[in-house]
Design a protein around this motif. Sequence first.
Motif, PDB file in Angstrom:
ATOM      1  N   THR A 127       0.186 -44.085  -9.218  1.00  0.00           N
ATOM      2  CA  THR A 127       1.486 -44.376  -9.491  1.00  0.00           C
ATOM      3  C   THR A 127       1.724 -45.875 -10.269  1.00  0.00           C
ATOM      4  O   THR A 127       2.970 -45.806 -10.783  1.00  0.00           O
ATOM      5  CB  THR A 127       2.294 -44.335  -8.333  1.00  0.00           C
ATOM      6  N   TYR A 139       9.296 -45.053  -1.241  1.00  0.00           N
ATOM      7  CA  TYR A 139       9.784 -43.959  -2.288  1.00  0.00           C
ATOM      8  C   TYR A 139       8.792 -43.511  -2.997  1.00  0.00           C
ATOM      9  O   TYR A 139       9.064 -42.255  -3.551  1.00  0.00           O
ATOM     10  CB  TYR A 139      10.833 -44.953  -3.116  1.00  0.00           C
ATOM     11  N   ARG A 140       7.556 -43.829  -2.948  1.00  0.00           N
ATOM     12  CA  ARG A 140       6.511 -43.189  -3.917  1.00  0.00           C
ATOM     13  C   ARG A 140       6.043 -42.115  -3.489  1.00  0.00           C
ATOM     14  O   ARG A 140       5.252 -41.384  -4.063  1.00  0.00           O
ATOM     15  CB  ARG A 140       5.673 -44.432  -4.213  1.00  0.00           C
ATOM     16  N   ASP A 159       8.855 -42.377 -12.824  1.00  0.00           N
ATOM     17  CA  ASP A 159       9.377 -43.276 -12.007  1.00  0.00           C
ATOM     18  C   ASP A 159       8.511 -43.796 -10.963  1.00  0.00           C
ATOM     19  O   ASP A 159       8.898 -44.740  -9.896  1.00  0.00           O
ATOM     20  CB  ASP A 159      10.604 -42.475 -11.249  1.00  0.00           C
ATOM     21  N   LYS A 161       6.859 -42.000  -8.769  1.00  0.00           N
ATOM     22  CA  LYS A 161       6.843 -41.440  -7.504  1.00  0.00           C
ATOM     23  C   LYS A 161       5.789 -40.256  -7.789  1.00  0.00           C
ATOM     24  O   LYS A 161       5.351 -40.106  -8.654  1.00  0.00           O
ATOM     25  CB  LYS A 161       8.255 -40.621  -7.042  1.00  0.00           C
ATOM     26  N   GLY A 220       9.942 -36.496 -13.438  1.00  0.00           N
ATOM     27  CA  GLY A 220      10.778 -37.862 -13.360  1.00  0.00           C
ATOM     28  C   GLY A 220      11.023 -38.426 -14.637  1.00  0.00           C
ATOM     29  O   GLY A 220      10.893 -38.006 -15.376  1.00  0.00           O
ATOM     30  N   SER A 221      11.697 -39.564 -14.231  1.00  0.00           N
ATOM     31  CA  SER A 221      12.147 -40.325 -15.646  1.00  0.00           C
ATOM     32  C   SER A 221      12.124 -41.698 -15.201  1.00  0.00           C
ATOM     33  O   SER A 221      12.093 -42.168 -14.152  1.00  0.00           O
ATOM     34  CB  SER A 221      13.567 -39.924 -16.180  1.00  0.00           C
ATOM     35  N   ASP A 222      12.112 -42.712 -16.215  1.00  0.00           N
ATOM     36  CA  ASP A 222      11.943 -44.069 -16.269  1.00  0.00           C
ATOM     37  C   ASP A 222      13.411 -44.725 -16.731  1.00  0.00           C
ATOM     38  O   ASP A 222      13.439 -44.526 -18.190  1.00  0.00           O
ATOM     39  CB  ASP A 222      10.931 -44.865 -16.815  1.00  0.00           C
ATOM     40  N   SER A 223      14.281 -45.009 -15.818  1.00  0.00           N
ATOM     41  CA  SER A 223      15.869 -45.504 -16.312  1.00  0.00           C
ATOM     42  C   SER A 223      16.299 -44.455 -17.312  1.00  0.00           C
ATOM     43  O   SER A 223      16.901 -44.728 -18.275  1.00  0.00           O
ATOM     44  CB  SER A 223      15.368 -46.862 -17.069  1.00  0.00           C
ATOM     45  N   LYS A 226      12.629 -39.672 -20.501  1.00  0.00           N
ATOM     46  CA  LYS A 226      11.794 -39.137 -20.111  1.00  0.00           C
ATOM     47  C   LYS A 226      10.390 -39.546 -20.829  1.00  0.00           C
ATOM     48  O   LYS A 226      10.298 -40.180 -21.576  1.00  0.00           O
ATOM     49  CB  LYS A 226      11.659 -37.715 -20.680  1.00  0.00           C
ATOM     50  N   GLU A 227       8.933 -39.239 -20.234  1.00  0.00           N
ATOM     51  CA  GLU A 227       7.849 -39.515 -20.532  1.00  0.00           C
ATOM     52  C   GLU A 227       6.897 -38.945 -20.735  1.00  0.00           C
ATOM     53  O   GLU A 227       6.923 -37.672 -19.897  1.00  0.00           O
ATOM     54  CB  GLU A 227       7.330 -40.890 -19.739  1.00  0.00           C
ATOM     55  N   THR A 273       1.887 -47.484 -17.182  1.00  0.00           N
ATOM     56  CA  THR A 273       3.117 -47.783 -18.163  1.00  0.00           C
ATOM     57  C   THR A 273       2.761 -47.511 -19.577  1.00  0.00           C
ATOM     58  O   THR A 273       3.559 -47.493 -20.361  1.00  0.00           O
ATOM     59  CB  THR A 273       3.422 -48.983 -17.788  1.00  0.00           C
TER      60      THR A 273
END
Length: 339
Positions: A127, A139-140, A159, A161, A220-223, A226-227, A273
């Motif tokens: 993560t 939350y993870r 995100d 998680k 999930g998504s970061d802010s 999508k990634e 990241t």
Amino acid sequence: MQWCSALAVLALLASAIAQDGLVGTGPEAAAALDSDGECMAEYRVAAGGGCALSALQLRANKQQQQEQEKEEEDERQQQQQAQQSGEQEEKDQEEETEEPRAERLAPRNASLLEEMYSTSAKCFSYTGGSCISEHCAPYRHAQCHLGKCICQDGCAGADGKCYSQQNRLVAKGVLLRNGKYKHYKMYFQRMSTFGQMKTTRASSWMNMAQDKFDIYEVPGSDSGHKEYFLASSKWSDYVLGMKATTGTALSPFAAYAVNLDKKGGVLDTWGPTNIMLRVCETATGMVQVGAKMADANTIWAYVHHGSWYVYGSVSTPGWGGEWTLEPAVAKGTFPLCGR
């Protein structure tokens, strides 16, 4: 007189054989002796000379047969003993020379990430969280392994998680052709000192499919973004990632081939990241590919004038930072850039 002398000699011979144990006590031997006596009587009366000799031959043959049977039995026993002894020696030799069976031992420190969790583009379980000084953030939904927060039975999302589903394949075997230098495509180098991504105008056949990518969308998504993983179609354990050049080039960042099996090692400071990338669609229908690393701006992969290597731009990369997917994917597969 001569006949009497001959009979006396035969009688003495028969007596000697009996005394030496050469004559058995069975019915055949008794019959032979009786026959011998009868023949001797007949011999005296009728002067027949062959019966006593036949009786002696019978006794001799009987004795010879018994001795032969005993020798054969002894030989059979010796052969059986030799065979058993040989089999035991072979068994002992096999036990001595056989290598000890390896025992499955649990990893003592699980230094390799593949021994701890999934490290593929289909499911990457690290993560990015740390648990060296404190527990993994609730939350993870992750567990602590050697100071790193990982998904025990799932995959890490954009995100940070853990999710139960695997990453979704959105494009397979696609080329990334540069928008400025349209004859050049991005590819994974087979031999490279630093592993930096490069572009080539050679055909995929000549390039041995090193220029083909499989694109996976992570959950999930970061802010709100999508990634994706951009994995090599040829080497599935390698993905496209952004890293600092650390003085190997004039540009501060560049695009590199990253081995997922080594991701998350002691020297890795970025976590996922720099390999979970943002892919967005431009107004021209091409795409931009970049990484949001820490609090820095998104670093976009681009090709600048005078080099065929792929570098990272922290500003607007222009045409050199746009890429055409071949074959094209459906419109709307990726979010629009600038949102």
